[in-house]
Each structure stands twice: as structure tokens, then as C-alpha cells.
Motif scaffolding. Structure first.
Motif, PDB file in Angstrom:
ATOM      1  N   SER A  79       0.790  -1.236   0.000  1.00 19.08           N
ATOM      2  CA  SER A  79       0.000   0.000   0.000  1.00 19.08           C
ATOM      3  C   SER A  79       0.821   1.284   0.000  1.00 19.08           C
ATOM      4  O   SER A  79       0.246   2.373  -0.007  1.00 19.08           O
ATOM      5  N   VAL A  80       2.139   1.196  -0.024  1.00 23.32           N
ATOM      6  CA  VAL A  80       2.912   2.405  -0.283  1.00 23.32           C
ATOM      7  C   VAL A  80       2.530   2.964  -1.654  1.00 23.32           C
ATOM      8  O   VAL A  80       2.640   4.164  -1.901  1.00 23.32           O
ATOM      9  N   ALA A  81       2.020   2.096  -2.531  1.00 22.23           N
ATOM     10  CA  ALA A  81       1.547   2.553  -3.846  1.00 22.23           C
ATOM     11  C   ALA A  81       0.445   3.595  -3.707  1.00 22.23           C
ATOM     12  O   ALA A  81       0.297   4.469  -4.581  1.00 22.23           O
ATOM     13  N   LYS A  82      -0.350   3.526  -2.647  1.00 22.70           N
ATOM     14  CA  LYS A  82      -1.399   4.526  -2.428  1.00 22.70           C
ATOM     15  C   LYS A  82      -0.795   5.919  -2.291  1.00 22.70           C
ATOM     16  O   LYS A  82      -1.332   6.911  -2.802  1.00 22.70           O
ATOM     17  N   SER A  83       0.323   6.003  -1.580  1.00 23.80           N
ATOM     18  CA  SER A  83       0.971   7.300  -1.395  1.00 23.80           C
ATOM     19  C   SER A  83       1.539   7.821  -2.707  1.00 23.80           C
ATOM     20  O   SER A  83       1.579   9.035  -2.928  1.00 23.80           O
ATOM     21  N   PHE A  84       1.965   6.925  -3.595  1.00 22.59           N
ATOM     22  CA  PHE A  84       2.372   7.348  -4.934  1.00 22.59           C
ATOM     23  C   PHE A  84       1.163   7.860  -5.713  1.00 22.59           C
ATOM     24  O   PHE A  84       1.275   8.847  -6.458  1.00 22.59           O
ATOM     25  N   ALA A 247      14.431   0.029  -1.704  1.00 17.73           N
ATOM     26  CA  ALA A 247      14.441   0.947  -0.557  1.00 17.73           C
ATOM     27  C   ALA A 247      15.076   2.274  -0.953  1.00 17.73           C
ATOM     28  O   ALA A 247      14.643   3.344  -0.515  1.00 17.73           O
ATOM     29  N   HIS A 248      16.087   2.220  -1.798  1.00 20.22           N
ATOM     30  CA  HIS A 248      16.760   3.447  -2.240  1.00 20.22           C
ATOM     31  C   HIS A 248      15.789   4.372  -2.975  1.00 20.22           C
ATOM     32  O   HIS A 248      15.739   5.575  -2.703  1.00 20.22           O
ATOM     33  N   ASP A 249      15.012   3.812  -3.887  1.00 22.71           N
ATOM     34  CA  ASP A 249      14.074   4.640  -4.642  1.00 22.71           C
ATOM     35  C   ASP A 249      12.930   5.141  -3.766  1.00 22.71           C
ATOM     36  O   ASP A 249      12.419   6.250  -3.966  1.00 22.71           O
ATOM     37  N   LEU A 250      12.512   4.340  -2.783  1.00 17.64           N
ATOM     38  CA  LEU A 250      11.499   4.809  -1.834  1.00 17.64           C
ATOM     39  C   LEU A 250      12.026   5.998  -1.032  1.00 17.64           C
ATOM     40  O   LEU A 250      11.287   6.948  -0.754  1.00 17.64           O
ATOM     41  N   ALA A 251      13.301   5.955  -0.678  1.00 19.61           N
ATOM     42  CA  ALA A 251      13.891   7.055   0.087  1.00 19.61           C
ATOM     43  C   ALA A 251      13.911   8.342  -0.741  1.00 19.61           C
ATOM     44  O   ALA A 251      13.653   9.437  -0.216  1.00 19.61           O
ATOM     45  N   LEU A 252      14.185   8.212  -2.031  1.00 18.66           N
ATOM     46  CA  LEU A 252      14.169   9.401  -2.889  1.00 18.66           C
ATOM     47  C   LEU A 252      12.770  10.010  -2.935  1.00 18.66           C
ATOM     48  O   LEU A 252      12.608  11.234  -2.877  1.00 18.66           O
ATOM     49  N   TYR A 308       4.772  11.705   9.706  1.00 14.10           N
ATOM     50  CA  TYR A 308       3.774  11.019   8.878  1.00 14.10           C
ATOM     51  C   TYR A 308       4.483   9.963   8.048  1.00 14.10           C
ATOM     52  O   TYR A 308       5.718   9.947   7.954  1.00 14.10           O
ATOM     53  N   TYR A 309       3.698   9.090   7.424  1.00 14.52           N
ATOM     54  CA  TYR A 309       4.354   7.959   6.774  1.00 14.52           C
ATOM     55  C   TYR A 309       3.464   7.298   5.724  1.00 14.52           C
ATOM     56  O   TYR A 309       2.233   7.342   5.786  1.00 14.52           O
ATOM     57  N   ALA A 310       4.140   6.704   4.750  1.00 13.12           N
ATOM     58  CA  ALA A 310       3.509   5.793   3.809  1.00 13.12           C
ATOM     59  C   ALA A 310       3.687   4.392   4.379  1.00 13.12           C
ATOM     60  O   ALA A 310       4.742   4.072   4.935  1.00 13.12           O
ATOM     61  N   LEU A 311       2.663   3.561   4.235  1.00 16.25           N
ATOM     62  CA  LEU A 311       2.690   2.241   4.871  1.00 16.25           C
ATOM     63  C   LEU A 311       2.177   1.174   3.922  1.00 16.25           C
ATOM     64  O   LEU A 311       1.127   1.329   3.300  1.00 16.25           O
ATOM     65  N   GLY A 312       2.931   0.094   3.821  1.00 14.47           N
ATOM     66  CA  GLY A 312       2.491  -1.070   3.060  1.00 14.47           C
ATOM     67  C   GLY A 312       2.606  -2.318   3.905  1.00 14.47           C
ATOM     68  O   GLY A 312       3.553  -2.469   4.689  1.00 14.47           O
ATOM     69  N   TRP A 313       1.633  -3.209   3.753  1.00 12.08           N
ATOM     70  CA  TRP A 313       1.628  -4.456   4.530  1.00 12.08           C
ATOM     71  C   TRP A 313       2.927  -5.195   4.288  1.00 12.08           C
ATOM     72  O   TRP A 313       3.509  -5.115   3.211  1.00 12.08           O
ATOM     73  N   GLY A 314       3.397  -5.874   5.301  1.00  8.79           N
ATOM     74  CA  GLY A 314       4.563  -6.726   5.056  1.00  8.79           C
ATOM     75  C   GLY A 314       5.758  -6.646   5.996  1.00  8.79           C
ATOM     76  O   GLY A 314       6.361  -7.634   6.239  1.00  8.79           O
ATOM     77  N   SER A 315       6.243  -5.497   6.481  1.00  7.68           N
ATOM     78  CA  SER A 315       5.727  -4.143   6.309  1.00  7.68           C
ATOM     79  C   SER A 315       6.760  -3.272   5.621  1.00  7.68           C
ATOM     80  O   SER A 315       7.966  -3.510   5.724  1.00  7.68           O
ATOM     81  N   HIS A 316       6.262  -2.224   4.956  1.00  9.47           N
ATOM     82  CA  HIS A 316       7.101  -1.270   4.243  1.00  9.47           C
ATOM     83  C   HIS A 316       6.687   0.125   4.695  1.00  9.47           C
ATOM     84  O   HIS A 316       5.513   0.474   4.631  1.00  9.47           O
ATOM     85  N   ILE A 317       7.646   0.896   5.148  1.00 17.22           N
ATOM     86  CA  ILE A 317       7.334   2.203   5.744  1.00 17.22           C
ATOM     87  C   ILE A 317       8.282   3.255   5.201  1.00 17.22           C
ATOM     88  O   ILE A 317       9.504   3.049   5.160  1.00 17.22           O
ATOM     89  N   VAL A 318       7.720   4.371   4.758  1.00 16.95           N
ATOM     90  CA  VAL A 318       8.502   5.572   4.454  1.00 16.95           C
ATOM     91  C   VAL A 318       8.059   6.605   5.479  1.00 16.95           C
ATOM     92  O   VAL A 318       6.970   7.164   5.379  1.00 16.95           O
ATOM     93  N   TRP A 319       8.898   6.822   6.481  1.00 10.37           N
ATOM     94  CA  TRP A 319       8.540   7.667   7.628  1.00 10.37           C
ATOM     95  C   TRP A 319       9.275   8.998   7.515  1.00 10.37           C
ATOM     96  O   TRP A 319      10.498   9.035   7.351  1.00 10.37           O
ATOM     97  N   ILE A 320       8.526  10.079   7.624  1.00 11.77           N
ATOM     98  CA  ILE A 320       9.077  11.425   7.498  1.00 11.77           C
ATOM     99  C   ILE A 320       8.851  12.175   8.809  1.00 11.77           C
ATOM    100  O   ILE A 320       7.715  12.300   9.263  1.00 11.77           O
ATOM    101  N   ASP A 321       9.925  12.645   9.394  1.00 12.30           N
ATOM    102  CA  ASP A 321       9.863  13.379  10.656  1.00 12.30           C
ATOM    103  C   ASP A 321      10.446  14.766  10.437  1.00 12.30           C
ATOM    104  O   ASP A 321      11.668  14.953  10.470  1.00 12.30           O
TER     105      ASP A 321
END
Length: 351
Positions: A79-84, A247-252, A308-321
Motif C-alpha cells: 500500500s505504499v503505492a497509495k501514497s504514490f 528501498a533506495h528509490d522509496l527514500a528518494l 507522517y508515513y507511507a505504509l504497506g503491509w509486510g511491512s514497508h514504511i517511508v517515515w518522514i519526521d
């Protein structure tokens, strides 16, 4: 640095228990198994990619602070795709394809998917906040499949997949992948260009992403746009497919959002869009426009409510602080252990 190494070791030790094949011993896809689905609701429609090991990155002030695992390996991201999708909605708004998020989708005359009484008042904002209550079947999946689905702070009144009376659009939050896929199809109809192509051209190439990521559709999600066949891609990997990325591209992507949509002097996202992403939904204050909010610090107790963060089951997280200028990516971490990593990371950088 020793405390930072301890935080990384914690993340690696807290790796997801999902099988690396992505299938249970009986052959069922782990995502539909985890969701408690049975046939025909559990039918997989898109490709399933075997997973790698835990990995991640931490950026602070735009500079790489830490990296572990294989951050270049592409994996399903769910579901990180939702944030895209929310970023692409911003691009559509900036291009004038969407005049206002509060416009009725039906007024854009995309197809008859918003013609019925239940769907006619659904707005773009309601689709993006998962409060649309859209009713219908898309690519063989009925909205009913995700009725009573518990994700976040929602409380279900019956088992997932149990049909319930629909509410007025905008009055009720429900995490529903069929409705997210309806948003994706609607954006495709606006751009008249496959969404992976739009994402690559407008966002991923400008931020220097690799060429290895992809966005897989379903075997039955090809539609005609102005007479041309195009694949409508899902907003996750619930039934296979979705964004497969490193993970690198998610960080970008996270860095782009953290920087207000600006990259090397180019405003890739409309000015103000990243602030719009994190405005709390009135009926679900833990959710923005397909980004999760740390409201009341319920997800990450040690972190700021502004994170806030993007979240995908499994789990995959892009967390921004924003308080600590952090952009963190976690891949294949047990979701219940993620707050423990955040606590340790914050302790490491503030000690």
C-alpha cells in the motif's frame, strides 16, 4: 554511532515473518491469507514477486545517515503505492486535469462508474481519504470484499468481507482496495497515459530513481483510453501487482515529499501539495490523502505528532519526521516492532 548501530540491529532482528516465496505452505498468497480471505475473494490477479531480507535507509537533513540490507533490491511494496497515487493526484491538480479536490468525480464524465445514486456525490478528496463509500465491482473485485476491514484505528462491526449498509460519501472511513483501484483508474482516464509512465516521467526520473522499479497491473485490468489499450495499475499488492521498488528509490520519493515537492530547484509537485497530503481527514484524523498521520502519537509514541508515513503491509514504511529532518525507509519489518525502531533511532540521534 553505537546507538545507531543498535537501532539498525533491532530492525534487522525484527524482520517480517512472511515467507520469502510470498506463498503459504498450502500455496495461498500471503497477503490474502493475512487478510483472512477465501476463494473467490482471494483470487490473485497480478504478479507476485518473492521477497528479500530486511533493509532500510535513514536520511537526515538530506544526507544519508545509515543503510542496511540490500537497499537496491526491488520488492513488492503493497500500500505504499497509495501514497504514490496521491502524488500523481497532485500532478493532475497542478496540470489542471483536476480543478478542485472537492469536485464531484461524476462531473468529469470519465465513465459510468459514478453515475449511480450511491456514487454520484463522491469527490476526488473522498477517494483520496478513503471515505468515498464507492459501490461497484472493478476488475472482478466487488467493494464488499473490503467491507469491515480493520487497518489503522478503525473498528469493524463484523468479519472482513461481510456486506454492510453503505453510508453517505464523506461520512465514513474504510480502508478499501477496490475503491483505491477505482481512484487509480480515474487518474488514468484523466492523464490518458499509463500511470507508471506518468510517474516515471514526472517524478521518478527527475529525482534520480533507478530504472529497476516497476508498477504491475492485473491480467484483467487493461482498458481502452481514446481507443488505445492501457493497463490500469492497482494501488497496492493486495491481489498481486502493484509497485515493485527498492528501498533506495522509496527514500528518494520520501525526500521529495519532505522537501515540499522541490528537487534541485524544480517544483515537481504543485506548491502546497505536500502540506495538503497531511491535513487530517475529519472522520479519520489519523489519515491524510493516502498518507498516515502520527495523530496523538498512536503509531509512533516516541515521535512527533507532525511525523507522517507511507505504509504497506509486510511491512514497508517511508517515515518522514520534519522535527528532526528525517526520512527513513523500513523494508520487511514486523509492523508491531516498527515503533521500537523509531524510538531507538530518535534516541540515537538526540543523545
Amino acid at each position: 554511532m553505537s546507538n545507531l548501530r543498535e537501532a539498525i540491529a533491532f530492525a534487522q532482528a525484527a524482520e517480517s515473518r512472511w515467507p520469502h516465496s510470498m506463498h503459504m505452505p498450502d500455496g495461498q498468497f500471503v497477503m490474502t491469507y493475512d487478510s483472512g480471505e477465501t476463494p473467490p475473494d482471494s483470487e490473485v490477479l497480478g504478479p507476485v514477486t518473492p521477497r528479500g531480507r530486511a533493509s532500510g535507509l535513514v536520511y537526515r537533513g538530506g544526507k544519508l545517515l545509515a543503510e542496511w540490507g540490500d537497499a537496491t533490491r526491488v520488492d513488492m511494496t503493497f500500500s505504499v503505492a497509495k501514497s504514490f497515487l496521491s502524488l500523481l493526484a497532485g500532478v493532475a491538480l497542478g496540470d489542471g486535469l483536476i480543478r478542485s479536490l472537492d469536485d464531484r468525480v461524476a462531473d468529469y464524465a470519465l465513465d459510468d462508474g459514478f453515475a449511480g445514486e450511491q456514487n454520484k456525490d463522491i469527490t476526488w478528496r473522498r477517494l483520496l481519504t478513503q471515505t468515498s463509500e464507492w459501490q461497484g465491482t472493478l476488475f472482478g473485485k466487488e467493494d464488499r470484499i473490503d467491507h469491515n476491514r480493520v487497518v489503522g484505528l478503525a473498528v469493524a462491526g463484523a468479519p472482513k468481507g461481510t456486506r454492510r449498509p453503505l453510508r453517505k460519501p464523506g461520512s465514513f472511513y474504510e480502508y478499501n482496495d477496490v475503491r483505491v483501484n477505482r481512484l487509480s483508474l480515474s487518474l488514468l482516464q484523466l492523464f490518458k497515459e499509463p500511470l507508471p509512465s506518468v510517474l516515471k516521467r514526472r517524478i521518478m526520473d527527475p529525482i534520480g530513481a533507478s530504472s529497476g522499479w516497476r508498477w504491475d497491473g492485473y491480467r484483467n485490468s487493461t482498458v481502452a483510453i481514446d481507443g488505445k489499450p492501457m493497463v490500469s495499475v492497482p494501488g497496492g499488492g493486495h491481489w498481486g501487482g502493484g509497485i515493485v521498488i527498492s528501498a533506495h528509490d522509496l527514500a528518494l520519493m520520501g525526500l521529495l515529499v519532505a522537501q515540499g515537492g522541490m528537487w534541485n530547484g524544480m517544483q515537481l509537485l504543485p506548491n502546497g501539495w505536500t502540506a495538503e497530503l497531511v491535513k487530517p481527514c475529519p472522520v479519520a484524523p489519523f489519515y491524510g490523502l493516502m498518507w498516515w498521520l502520527n495523530a496523538d502519537r498512536r503509531q509512533f509514541a516516541a515521535a512527533s505528532q507532525r511525523s507522517y508515513y507511507a505504509l504497506g503491509w509486510g511491512s514497508h514504511i517511508v517515515w518522514i519526521d520534519p522535527d528532526h529532518e528525517l526520512v527513513t525507509v523500513l523494508r520487511w519489518i514486523d509492523r508491531k516492532q516498527a515503533p521500537g525502531f523509531v524510538e531507538r533511532l530518535l534516541a540515537a540521534i538526540t543523545s
